[in-house]
Scaffold this motif. Structure first.
Motif, mmCIF file in Angstrom:
data_model
loop_
_atom_site.group_PDB
_atom_site.id
_atom_site.type_symbol
_atom_site.label_atom_id
_atom_site.label_comp_id
_atom_site.label_asym_id
_atom_site.label_seq_id
_atom_site.Cartn_x
_atom_site.Cartn_y
_atom_site.Cartn_z
ATOM 1 N N TRP A 64 3.265 9.263 -11.105
ATOM 2 C CA TRP A 64 1.870 8.852 -11.016
ATOM 3 C C TRP A 64 0.703 9.681 -11.772
ATOM 4 N N ASN A 65 0.407 10.169 -11.094
ATOM 5 C CA ASN A 65 -0.735 10.780 -11.441
ATOM 6 C C ASN A 65 -0.284 12.146 -12.344
ATOM 7 N N LEU A 66 1.516 12.528 -12.244
ATOM 8 C CA LEU A 66 1.471 13.700 -12.992
ATOM 9 C C LEU A 66 1.529 13.010 -14.912
ATOM 10 N N ALA A 67 1.958 11.827 -14.769
ATOM 11 C CA ALA A 67 1.725 11.456 -16.224
ATOM 12 C C ALA A 67 0.532 11.046 -16.687
ATOM 13 N N PRO B 119 6.495 9.958 -3.480
ATOM 14 C CA PRO B 119 7.613 11.057 -4.642
ATOM 15 C C PRO B 119 6.635 10.109 -5.646
ATOM 16 N N TRP B 120 6.240 8.939 -5.886
ATOM 17 C CA TRP B 120 6.381 7.879 -7.156
ATOM 18 C C TRP B 120 4.176 8.431 -7.742
ATOM 19 N N ARG B 121 3.842 7.948 -6.034
ATOM 20 C CA ARG B 121 2.095 8.324 -6.610
ATOM 21 C C ARG B 121 2.138 9.558 -7.256
ATOM 22 N N VAL B 122 3.195 10.608 -6.869
ATOM 23 C CA VAL B 122 3.139 11.760 -7.311
ATOM 24 C C VAL B 122 3.234 11.897 -8.201
ATOM 25 N N VAL C 180 1.338 -1.065 0.158
ATOM 26 C CA VAL C 180 0.193 -0.291 -0.072
ATOM 27 C C VAL C 180 1.037 1.402 -0.291
ATOM 28 N N ALA C 181 0.367 2.065 -1.067
ATOM 29 C CA ALA C 181 1.222 3.685 -1.198
ATOM 30 C C ALA C 181 0.180 4.720 -1.063
ATOM 31 N N SER C 182 1.148 5.769 -0.307
ATOM 32 C CA SER C 182 0.733 7.044 0.600
ATOM 33 C C SER C 182 0.110 7.088 -0.864
#
Length: 121
Positions: free
Chosen positions: A72-75, A67-70, A61-63
């Motif tokens: 991914w959302n920008l992508a 940074p990687w989720r942010v 589970v990722a927060s």
């Protein structure tokens, strides 16, 4: 058994529903109801702190603020922008070029991975 029209009318009209005591109670004069409501609110607030739980799949589970989720959302924003621009161009056979097929396959794979990753946020 229903024998006349007047019996039918009285049969199909339901009495008005009654409110539960918790809904009609005055919390100031009913301390047991107030304490029950306070207990329910406390238990609900305890559920908000699930990020500190330790389970076998917790490492997956990722927060949503990592940074990687942010990134991914920008992508995702970029891929949505590409889709918004290129999908109407299909009318003009824009999708017949080789590079667009490659990019479309990439966006398809991106959204499939995004669906899977959504379950781990």
């Amino acid at each position: 058994s229903i024998s006349s029209a007047s019996d039918w009318g009285s049969w199909c009209v339901a009495p008005p529903p009654e409110l539960r005591p918790l809904w009609t109670a005055d919390l100031a004069t009913t301390p047991d109801v107030a304490s029950a409501v306070q207990k329910a609110l406390t238990e609900a607030s305890d559920l908000d702190d699930l990020s500190s739980s330790q389970g076998p799949a917790q490492c997956l589970v990722a927060s949503p603020h990592s940074p990687w989720r942010v990134a991914w959302n920008l992508a995702s924003v970029l891929v949505v922008a590409y889709d918004v621009v290129t999908l109407p161009l299909i009318v003009f056979q824009y999708d017949q070029m080789e590079i667009t097929n490659t990019i479309n396959n990439f966006t398809l794979a991106f959204w499939i991975v995004d669906i899977v990753l959504t379950f781990f946020v």
